[in-house]
Design a protein around this motif. Structure first.
Motif, PDB file in Angstrom:
ATOM      1  N   GLY A  36      15.667  76.107  25.902  1.00 27.63           N
ATOM      2  CA  GLY A  36      14.917  75.130  26.691  1.00 27.63           C
ATOM      3  C   GLY A  36      14.472  73.941  25.862  1.00 27.63           C
ATOM      4  N   ALA A  37      14.007  74.216  24.643  1.00 26.07           N
ATOM      5  CA  ALA A  37      13.559  73.122  23.769  1.00 26.07           C
ATOM      6  C   ALA A  37      14.718  72.201  23.405  1.00 26.07           C
ATOM      7  N   MET A  38      15.870  72.768  23.142  1.00 26.00           N
ATOM      8  CA  MET A  38      17.034  71.952  22.797  1.00 26.00           C
ATOM      9  C   MET A  38      17.506  71.120  23.991  1.00 26.00           C
ATOM     10  N   VAL A  39      17.504  71.742  25.172  1.00 24.59           N
ATOM     11  CA  VAL A  39      17.901  71.006  26.377  1.00 24.59           C
ATOM     12  C   VAL A  39      16.931  69.853  26.636  1.00 24.59           C
ATOM     13  N   ARG A  40      15.629  70.136  26.536  1.00 24.12           N
ATOM     14  CA  ARG A  40      14.613  69.107  26.769  1.00 24.12           C
ATOM     15  C   ARG A  40      14.652  68.019  25.700  1.00 24.12           C
ATOM     16  N   SER A  41      15.283  68.323  24.562  1.00 22.64           N
ATOM     17  CA  SER A  41      15.392  67.339  23.475  1.00 22.64           C
ATOM     18  C   SER A  41      16.683  66.531  23.549  1.00 22.64           C
ATOM     19  N   GLY A  42      17.452  66.712  24.623  1.00 24.29           N
ATOM     20  CA  GLY A  42      18.655  65.906  24.815  1.00 24.29           C
ATOM     21  C   GLY A  42      19.906  66.458  24.162  1.00 24.29           C
ATOM     22  N   LYS A  43      19.914  67.757  23.875  1.00 16.69           N
ATOM     23  CA  LYS A  43      21.051  68.345  23.170  1.00 16.69           C
ATOM     24  C   LYS A  43      22.190  68.771  24.100  1.00 16.69           C
ATOM     25  N   CYS A  44      22.015  68.580  25.399  1.00 19.11           N
ATOM     26  CA  CYS A  44      23.108  68.931  26.313  1.00 19.11           C
ATOM     27  C   CYS A  44      23.229  67.859  27.394  1.00 19.11           C
ATOM     28  N   TYR A  45      24.316  67.925  28.135  1.00 19.74           N
ATOM     29  CA  TYR A  45      24.554  67.015  29.256  1.00 19.74           C
ATOM     30  C   TYR A  45      24.977  67.894  30.419  1.00 19.74           C
ATOM     31  N   GLY A  46      24.163  67.923  31.484  1.00 20.99           N
ATOM     32  CA  GLY A  46      24.389  68.937  32.510  1.00 20.99           C
ATOM     33  C   GLY A  46      24.169  70.291  31.859  1.00 20.99           C
ATOM     34  N   ASN A  47      25.189  71.130  31.940  1.00 19.80           N
ATOM     35  CA  ASN A  47      25.104  72.423  31.257  1.00 19.80           C
ATOM     36  C   ASN A  47      26.122  72.520  30.120  1.00 19.80           C
ATOM     37  N   ARG A  48      26.476  71.382  29.555  1.00 22.06           N
ATOM     38  CA  ARG A  48      27.492  71.336  28.507  1.00 22.06           C
ATOM     39  C   ARG A  48      26.872  71.118  27.134  1.00 22.06           C
ATOM     40  N   MET A  49      27.416  71.795  26.132  1.00 24.82           N
ATOM     41  CA  MET A  49      26.952  71.660  24.745  1.00 24.82           C
ATOM     42  C   MET A  49      27.596  70.434  24.109  1.00 24.82           C
ATOM     43  N   VAL A  50      27.038  69.267  24.398  1.00 20.74           N
ATOM     44  CA  VAL A  50      27.656  68.037  23.914  1.00 20.74           C
ATOM     45  C   VAL A  50      27.237  67.691  22.488  1.00 20.74           C
ATOM     46  N   GLU A  51      26.434  68.532  21.858  1.00 20.33           N
ATOM     47  CA  GLU A  51      26.123  68.330  20.440  1.00 20.33           C
ATOM     48  C   GLU A  51      26.639  69.492  19.599  1.00 20.33           C
ATOM     49  N   LEU A  52      27.735  70.084  20.054  1.00 17.85           N
ATOM     50  CA  LEU A  52      28.295  71.178  19.271  1.00 17.85           C
ATOM     51  C   LEU A  52      28.777  70.678  17.906  1.00 17.85           C
ATOM     52  N   ASN A  53      28.696  71.568  16.938  1.00 17.87           N
ATOM     53  CA  ASN A  53      29.091  71.237  15.567  1.00 17.87           C
ATOM     54  C   ASN A  53      30.586  71.491  15.416  1.00 17.87           C
ATOM     55  N   VAL A  54      31.389  70.426  15.388  1.00 18.97           N
ATOM     56  CA  VAL A  54      32.855  70.555  15.382  1.00 18.97           C
ATOM     57  C   VAL A  54      33.331  70.852  13.967  1.00 18.97           C
ATOM     58  N   THR A  55      33.513  72.148  13.679  1.00 21.01           N
ATOM     59  CA  THR A  55      33.846  72.570  12.315  1.00 21.01           C
ATOM     60  C   THR A  55      35.184  73.295  12.199  1.00 21.01           C
ATOM     61  N   ASN A  56      35.863  73.553  13.315  1.00 22.25           N
ATOM     62  CA  ASN A  56      37.161  74.229  13.234  1.00 22.25           C
ATOM     63  C   ASN A  56      38.043  73.792  14.402  1.00 22.25           C
ATOM     64  N   GLU A  57      39.277  74.280  14.435  1.00 25.34           N
ATOM     65  CA  GLU A  57      40.250  73.853  15.445  1.00 25.34           C
ATOM     66  C   GLU A  57      39.800  74.221  16.849  1.00 25.34           C
TER      67      GLU A  57
ATOM     68  N   LEU B 173      36.790  74.499  17.992  1.00 19.50           N
ATOM     69  CA  LEU B 173      35.717  73.604  18.412  1.00 19.50           C
ATOM     70  C   LEU B 173      36.220  72.184  18.639  1.00 19.50           C
ATOM     71  N   ARG B 174      37.243  71.769  17.880  1.00 22.81           N
ATOM     72  CA  ARG B 174      37.839  70.461  18.147  1.00 22.81           C
ATOM     73  C   ARG B 174      38.496  70.452  19.530  1.00 22.81           C
ATOM     74  N   ALA B 175      39.166  71.551  19.867  1.00 23.16           N
ATOM     75  CA  ALA B 175      39.788  71.651  21.191  1.00 23.16           C
ATOM     76  C   ALA B 175      38.723  71.666  22.281  1.00 23.16           C
ATOM     77  N   ARG B 176      37.601  72.359  22.017  1.00 21.68           N
ATOM     78  CA  ARG B 176      36.512  72.393  22.997  1.00 21.68           C
ATOM     79  C   ARG B 176      35.917  71.000  23.174  1.00 21.68           C
ATOM     80  N   ALA B 177      35.745  70.272  22.074  1.00 20.71           N
ATOM     81  CA  ALA B 177      35.206  68.903  22.148  1.00 20.71           C
ATOM     82  C   ALA B 177      36.144  68.013  22.957  1.00 20.71           C
ATOM     83  N   LEU B 178      37.439  68.149  22.720  1.00 15.63           N
ATOM     84  CA  LEU B 178      38.422  67.355  23.454  1.00 15.63           C
ATOM     85  C   LEU B 178      38.334  67.634  24.949  1.00 15.63           C
ATOM     86  N   ASN B 179      38.229  68.907  25.307  1.00 15.03           N
ATOM     87  CA  ASN B 179      38.129  69.259  26.727  1.00 15.03           C
ATOM     88  C   ASN B 179      36.833  68.731  27.342  1.00 15.03           C
TER      89      ASN B 179
END
Length: 322
Positions: free
Chosen positions: A228-249, A251-257
């Motif tokens: 809840g604190a992360m969501v209220r701090s702007g760490k997501c958009y809708g229900n999507r993790m738009v601040e995910l840490n892209v550290t592997n293939e 997660l790169r594919a997830r970011a692209l999608n």
């Protein structure tokens, strides 16, 4: 040890014994009195039936959980941290929740800080005796440099763990906002914290084993507060993790999608935007949706505290001449 010291120790033990007898988390569960006679299937069924009550118990304390979420958001906005303090199972649950925040939200590891009685060794090997060390509770909070911008969450199923109580009292002295999570009504921890959260899950099927329902309830509450604190701090958009840490293939594919699904851009355009944005999903979305470059997109996000929806709205209003 002198005879007087022995007598004092015995008197203290008798008082503690009486205290524990009055705790719901220490009492006997009538439904599991035949536990040692049950089959494997019966044990599984009983545990599942008992666990069904946990979510209902948490439902009864949603109001203070909401207050804790908002307090956590306010602490983070003020540049503070969320600090978990616990002993034994409760301490390990704090470590677990805190360790999941950086990979989920690309948050700095120090943003959520877990303190467990006994330090790192206690994560893997029980050191239950340390939970009585009040001086160590104070010392560990002092070492963490707790200040008025921090939110300190004490975890104690019993609601009376000396290490946690001492840590919370010292955090209060430092001006921090304090939260207590316990599984007993009217426990001492309620009297010393700003926000008390006490899901009453009832007796464990194995009397006193608070790693069971009490542990599950504490984990559910921590999940709500941190997410809840992360969501209220702007760490997501809708229900999507738009601040995910892209550290592997993966997660790169997830970011692209994510960029492709949340914008009108094609997959190729989304990939180009991500590369331009140095794999920052929110910046890439702004590039695709507004036509701004990476630096302009970063500036837009900064101007609205990192909230992607607010940045998109602001860009739309500018585009409409407002």
């Amino acid at each position: 040890m002198t005879a007087d010291h022995n007598k004092i120790a015995e008197d203290n033990l008798l008082r503690l014994s009486s205290t524990l007898e009055g705790l719901t988390s220490e009492s006997t569960n009538a439904r599991s009195e035949r536990l040692d006679e049950m089959s494997a299937q019966e044990i599984a069924q009983l545990m599942n039936d008992e666990d069904k009550a946990v979510a209902l118990a948490v439902e009864c304390v949603l109001e203070p959980i909401g207050l804790a979420i908002e307090a956590a958001k306010d602490s983070l906005k003020a540049g503070g941290r969320i600090i978990y303090v616990g002993a034994g199972t409760s301490g390990r649950l704090g470590v677990l929740d805190a360790s999941e925040i950086p990979p989920t939200f690309s948050a700095p590891p120090e943003l959520f800080h877990a303190i467990i009685a006994g330090g790192a060794p206690a994560i893997f090997q029980a050191q239950e005796g340390i939970e009585d060390d009040t001086e160590r509770g104070v010392f560990d909070i002092e070492q963490a440099s707790v200040c008025e911008n921090d939110l300190v969450i004490g975890l104690a199923a019993s609601g009376r763990t000396p290490y946690v109580m001492a840590a919370l009292k010292f955090a209060n002295e430092k001006g921090a906002t304090t939260v207590g999570i316990s599984c007993n009504a009217n426990s001492p921890i309620e009297e010393i914290v700003d926000i008390s959260i006490a899901p009453l899950v009832g007796p464990e099927i194995l009397a006193g084993s608070t790693r069971l329902k009490s542990g599950t309830a504490q984990k559910m509450v921590l999940n709500m507060i941190s997410t809840g604190a992360m969501v209220r701090s702007g760490k997501c958009y809708g229900n999507r993790m738009v601040e995910l840490n892209v550290t592997n293939e993966k997660l790169r594919a997830r970011a692209l999608n994510l960029v492709r699904e949340l914008t009108s851009a094609s997959k190729t355009e989304s990939l180009e935007a991500l590369k331009t944005a140095n794999w920052d999903v929110k910046v890439a979305i702004l590039i695709c949706e507004t036509g701004a470059d990476a630096q302009q997109s970063i500036a837009m996000l900064k101007s609205v505290g990192g909230h992607l929806r607010a940045a998109l709205t602001k860009a739309s209003n500018i585009g409409n001449g407002e």
